[in-house]
Design a protein around this motif. Sequence first.
Motif, mmCIF file in Angstrom:
data_model
loop_
_atom_site.group_PDB
_atom_site.id
_atom_site.type_symbol
_atom_site.label_atom_id
_atom_site.label_comp_id
_atom_site.label_asym_id
_atom_site.label_seq_id
_atom_site.Cartn_x
_atom_site.Cartn_y
_atom_site.Cartn_z
ATOM 1 N N ARG A 229 97.382 7.653 76.700
ATOM 2 C CA ARG A 229 96.068 8.296 76.763
ATOM 3 C C ARG A 229 95.210 8.019 75.538
ATOM 4 O O ARG A 229 94.194 8.663 75.337
ATOM 5 N N ASP A 230 95.645 7.060 74.708
ATOM 6 C CA ASP A 230 94.923 6.828 73.455
ATOM 7 C C ASP A 230 94.117 5.533 73.462
ATOM 8 O O ASP A 230 93.678 5.077 72.417
ATOM 9 N N VAL A 231 93.924 4.931 74.623
ATOM 10 C CA VAL A 231 93.140 3.691 74.672
ATOM 11 C C VAL A 231 91.911 3.932 75.551
ATOM 12 O O VAL A 231 92.026 4.144 76.750
ATOM 13 N N LYS A 232 90.754 3.920 74.891
ATOM 14 C CA LYS A 232 89.533 4.269 75.619
ATOM 15 C C LYS A 232 88.996 3.099 76.436
ATOM 16 O O LYS A 232 88.578 3.258 77.571
ATOM 17 N N SER A 233 88.954 1.926 75.800
ATOM 18 C CA SER A 233 88.295 0.795 76.476
ATOM 19 C C SER A 233 88.754 -0.509 75.823
ATOM 20 O O SER A 233 89.562 -0.517 74.892
ATOM 21 N N LEU A 234 88.169 -1.597 76.301
ATOM 22 C CA LEU A 234 88.394 -2.930 75.752
ATOM 23 C C LEU A 234 88.293 -2.947 74.226
ATOM 24 O O LEU A 234 89.050 -3.646 73.546
ATOM 25 N N ARG A 235 87.363 -2.165 73.663
ATOM 26 C CA ARG A 235 87.129 -2.144 72.214
ATOM 27 C C ARG A 235 88.364 -1.721 71.419
ATOM 28 O O ARG A 235 88.503 -2.093 70.253
ATOM 29 N N ASP A 236 89.244 -0.913 72.018
ATOM 30 C CA ASP A 236 90.430 -0.415 71.307
ATOM 31 C C ASP A 236 91.593 -1.403 71.328
ATOM 32 O O ASP A 236 92.589 -1.201 70.644
ATOM 33 N N LEU A 237 91.507 -2.442 72.164
ATOM 34 C CA LEU A 237 92.683 -3.290 72.382
ATOM 35 C C LEU A 237 92.996 -4.195 71.202
ATOM 36 O O LEU A 237 92.098 -4.775 70.590
ATOM 37 N N THR A 238 94.301 -4.278 70.870
ATOM 38 C CA THR A 238 94.797 -5.205 69.849
ATOM 39 C C THR A 238 96.070 -5.855 70.413
ATOM 40 O O THR A 238 96.486 -5.525 71.541
ATOM 41 N N ALA A 239 96.698 -6.728 69.606
ATOM 42 C CA ALA A 239 97.925 -7.395 70.064
ATOM 43 C C ALA A 239 99.019 -6.376 70.396
ATOM 44 O O ALA A 239 99.917 -6.661 71.194
ATOM 45 N N GLU A 240 98.925 -5.180 69.826
ATOM 46 C CA GLU A 240 99.912 -4.124 70.130
ATOM 47 C C GLU A 240 99.947 -3.819 71.631
ATOM 48 O O GLU A 240 100.971 -3.416 72.183
ATOM 49 N N HIS A 241 98.821 -4.036 72.306
ATOM 50 C CA HIS A 241 98.735 -3.688 73.727
ATOM 51 C C HIS A 241 99.106 -4.843 74.660
ATOM 52 O O HIS A 241 99.023 -4.699 75.881
ATOM 53 N N LEU A 242 99.521 -5.984 74.071
ATOM 54 C CA LEU A 242 99.828 -7.143 74.922
ATOM 55 C C LEU A 242 100.933 -6.874 75.955
ATOM 56 O O LEU A 242 100.769 -7.243 77.121
ATOM 57 N N PRO A 243 102.046 -6.210 75.553
ATOM 58 C CA PRO A 243 103.072 -5.957 76.580
ATOM 59 C C PRO A 243 102.522 -5.139 77.755
ATOM 60 O O PRO A 243 102.805 -5.428 78.919
ATOM 61 N N LEU A 244 101.700 -4.136 77.452
ATOM 62 C CA LEU A 244 101.084 -3.311 78.496
ATOM 63 C C LEU A 244 100.204 -4.170 79.414
ATOM 64 O O LEU A 244 100.318 -4.124 80.648
ATOM 65 N N LEU A 245 99.328 -4.976 78.812
ATOM 66 C CA LEU A 245 98.388 -5.780 79.601
ATOM 67 C C LEU A 245 99.123 -6.824 80.441
ATOM 68 O O LEU A 245 98.772 -7.065 81.601
ATOM 69 N N LYS A 246 100.183 -7.402 79.858
ATOM 70 C CA LYS A 246 100.963 -8.399 80.611
ATOM 71 C C LYS A 246 101.688 -7.740 81.786
ATOM 72 O O LYS A 246 101.790 -8.320 82.867
ATOM 73 N N ASN A 247 102.198 -6.515 81.578
ATOM 74 C CA ASN A 247 102.837 -5.790 82.682
ATOM 75 C C ASN A 247 101.842 -5.557 83.820
ATOM 76 O O ASN A 247 102.168 -5.726 84.991
ATOM 77 N N ILE A 248 100.632 -5.136 83.452
ATOM 78 C CA ILE A 248 99.632 -4.843 84.492
ATOM 79 C C ILE A 248 99.327 -6.105 85.292
ATOM 80 O O ILE A 248 99.290 -6.092 86.526
#
Length: 251
Positions: free
Chosen positions: A139-158
């Motif tokens: 619940r801590d990611v508001k939008s594209l602006r918040d994304l960093t490499a930390e979120h890559l596993p999440l984005l790849k899963n999606i």
Amino acid sequence: TPFQEEKIEELLRKHTKLELQMANDIYSTYRLYPPPELSEIKTTVVYPATEKHLQKYLRQEVHLIRESWEDYKNITLPFIQSQSFSIQWVYNILEKKAEADRIIHENQDPSNGFVLVPDFKWNQNQLYDLYLIALVQRRDVKSLRDLTAEHLPLLKNILQEGKEAIAKRFGVPGSQLRIYLHYQPSYYHLHVHFTALGYDAPGTSVERAHLLADVIDNLVLDSSYYQKRALTFALRADEPLLKKFQEAGRV
Ligand code: M7G
């Protein structure tokens, strides 16, 4: 809603009222009054609606904004923190309090998981306008602006699991899907849109849609890509955020 192929014949054959308007050689035009079962209008009700909902659905002049990272921090972020749409409907889906029977796929990992559901713009009667959304568990990611490499596993899963789930359930291969994020979104809880490639879905214009595969590539190249570059989006004439950009001399 789009016509279903197998029903389209009935439109001219069965119980349909036709009033001739003009005829010329092999050409004729009619006023056609379809029977109720062939004249469904998909209807979404927002009640009670806030002033912001009214604005969202009113036709208005639009202006293009080019938002730098500084603009985001100084203008956009304080604004969305002070007033944005409630995301209670998202939490209801994540907590299975609403739409639980509509879930197509779920990854329960609290950091890298998500829930895939049909978007409420799609009635699931035909694949032509297929539209699903993936809502992230965290619940801590508001939008594209918040994304960093930390979120890559999440984005790849999606990207991966979303494509697989849609192929399995609806028979639509990943090569026929448009998978993207909106910037700005209406709801500031990270989510990804999946629409049929052949369908000109609302919100797929170049000033709003960011392909998930491109977002992933950009983050692989540079973890702070979205905290560096300017992003473009359109704002409606009487949106308060436009006023903030105007006051700051940025329009
Ligand atoms: P967005 O990019 O934040 O905003 O996308 P947009 O509505 O301006 O495109 C949010 C997406 O969630 C949209 O595609 C909406 O149609 C969809 N959506 C909104 N609500 C309130 C619901 C809901 O209650 N249930 C479902 N399933 N989808 C919704």
